[in-house]
Design a protein around this motif. Structure first.
Motif, PDB file in Angstrom:
ATOM      1  N   GLY A   1       0.692  -1.205  -0.194  1.00  0.00           N
ATOM      2  CA  GLY A   1       0.083  -0.062   0.203  1.00  0.00           C
ATOM      3  C   GLY A   1       0.693   1.345  -0.068  1.00  0.00           C
ATOM      4  O   GLY A   1       0.510   2.414  -0.709  1.00  0.00           O
ATOM      5  N   ALA A   2       1.951   1.417   0.761  1.00  0.00           N
ATOM      6  CA  ALA A   2       2.815   2.370   0.770  1.00  0.00           C
ATOM      7  C   ALA A   2       3.611   2.445  -0.487  1.00  0.00           C
ATOM      8  O   ALA A   2       3.618   3.736  -0.925  1.00  0.00           O
ATOM      9  N   VAL A   3       3.950   1.460  -1.167  1.00  0.00           N
ATOM     10  CA  VAL A   3       4.643   1.646  -2.494  1.00  0.00           C
ATOM     11  C   VAL A   3       3.593   1.946  -3.514  1.00  0.00           C
ATOM     12  O   VAL A   3       3.762   3.217  -4.228  1.00  0.00           O
ATOM     13  N   LEU A   4       2.374   1.629  -3.556  1.00  0.00           N
ATOM     14  CA  LEU A   4       1.345   2.339  -4.546  1.00  0.00           C
ATOM     15  C   LEU A   4       1.161   3.800  -4.101  1.00  0.00           C
ATOM     16  O   LEU A   4       1.150   4.832  -5.073  1.00  0.00           O
ATOM     17  N   ALA A   5       1.079   4.091  -2.812  1.00  0.00           N
ATOM     18  CA  ALA A   5       1.008   5.763  -2.356  1.00  0.00           C
ATOM     19  C   ALA A   5       2.115   6.449  -2.900  1.00  0.00           C
ATOM     20  O   ALA A   5       1.700   7.540  -3.556  1.00  0.00           O
TER      21      ALA A   5
ATOM     22  N   CYS B   1       1.907   9.490  -5.674  1.00  0.00           N
ATOM     23  CA  CYS B   1       2.399  10.782  -5.589  1.00  0.00           C
ATOM     24  C   CYS B   1       3.581  11.267  -6.590  1.00  0.00           C
ATOM     25  O   CYS B   1       3.401  12.395  -7.061  1.00  0.00           O
ATOM     26  N   LEU B   2       4.142  10.370  -6.864  1.00  0.00           N
ATOM     27  CA  LEU B   2       5.216  10.709  -8.142  1.00  0.00           C
ATOM     28  C   LEU B   2       4.549  11.133  -9.135  1.00  0.00           C
ATOM     29  O   LEU B   2       4.910  12.143 -10.034  1.00  0.00           O
ATOM     30  N   ALA B   3       3.369  10.330  -9.526  1.00  0.00           N
ATOM     31  CA  ALA B   3       2.683  10.457 -11.103  1.00  0.00           C
ATOM     32  C   ALA B   3       2.232  11.863 -10.842  1.00  0.00           C
ATOM     33  O   ALA B   3       2.097  12.685 -11.696  1.00  0.00           O
ATOM     34  N   LEU B   4       1.504  12.258  -9.800  1.00  0.00           N
ATOM     35  CA  LEU B   4       0.866  13.552  -9.610  1.00  0.00           C
ATOM     36  C   LEU B   4       1.921  14.698  -9.482  1.00  0.00           C
ATOM     37  O   LEU B   4       1.351  15.855 -10.303  1.00  0.00           O
ATOM     38  N   ALA B   5       2.977  14.452  -8.940  1.00  0.00           N
ATOM     39  CA  ALA B   5       3.995  15.500  -9.121  1.00  0.00           C
ATOM     40  C   ALA B   5       4.559  15.783 -10.651  1.00  0.00           C
ATOM     41  O   ALA B   5       4.857  16.797 -10.761  1.00  0.00           O
ATOM     42  N   ALA B   6       4.641  14.706 -11.272  1.00  0.00           N
ATOM     43  CA  ALA B   6       5.025  14.739 -12.538  1.00  0.00           C
ATOM     44  C   ALA B   6       3.985  15.526 -13.396  1.00  0.00           C
ATOM     45  O   ALA B   6       4.230  16.437 -14.338  1.00  0.00           O
ATOM     46  N   CYS B   7       2.788  15.370 -13.339  1.00  0.00           N
ATOM     47  CA  CYS B   7       1.646  15.941 -13.923  1.00  0.00           C
ATOM     48  C   CYS B   7       1.554  17.213 -13.633  1.00  0.00           C
ATOM     49  O   CYS B   7       1.143  18.131 -14.352  1.00  0.00           O
TER      50      CYS B   7
END
Length: 156
Positions: A7-11, A15-21
């Protein structure tokens, strides 16, 4: 060794995907216009807006327009600066003045309004005789900033 839960890995990945967007959503620069003329008007109010304020604002903005040169072809506009809710000699020391300003930029070919801007200025003038000049300069400075106009040279 550090163990991560699924679950922590998915979170973390989310977060990294949102930061990139977020880096993709860059606001475009505001449109730029070739301002050819300006007219300053005031709403009918009680007390009436000082003719000195209207004239000083008109002179300053039109001097900036005359000093501005554009190297590229931009849409040509004429702006109308409307002074509303002008209040002078306010506050405890009677040294505070304010005005609401609305600007319409109309295309020279057709007359349709292509841009609008609104702002409010507040000026402190310890000498009431200079209140109109200070307010006019504050208004002209904001108009220069909004429409990328050049500050005219000071007279000798």
């Amino acid at each position: 060794m550090l163990l991560l839960r699924p679950g922590a890995v998915l979170a973390l990945v989310g977060c990294l995907a949102l930061a990139a967007c977020s880096s993709w959503s860059v606001d475009p620069p505001p449109p730029t216009y070739d301002v050819r003329s300006a007219t300053v008007v005031a709403d009918q109010a009680l007390p009436p807006v000082s003719p000195a304020l209207i004239a000083a604002t008109n002179d300053r903005v039109n001097a900036s327009i005359a000093a501005t040169a554009h190297s590229t072809t931009l849409p040509q506009v004429a702006i109308t600066i409307r002074l509303t809710d002008v209040r002078k000699a306010r506050g405890f020391n009677r040294d505070r003045s304010s005005a609401k300003v609305n600007i319409d930029a109309a295309a020279l070919d057709g007359g349709s309004v292509v841009a609008m801007a609104s702002f409010e200025i507040r000026t402190v003038a310890p000498d009431p005789a200079t209140a109109d000049e200070l307010m006019a300069e504050d208004i002209a400075a904001r108009v220069r900033s909004i429409f990328s106009l050049t500050m005219p040279r000071l007279a000798n």
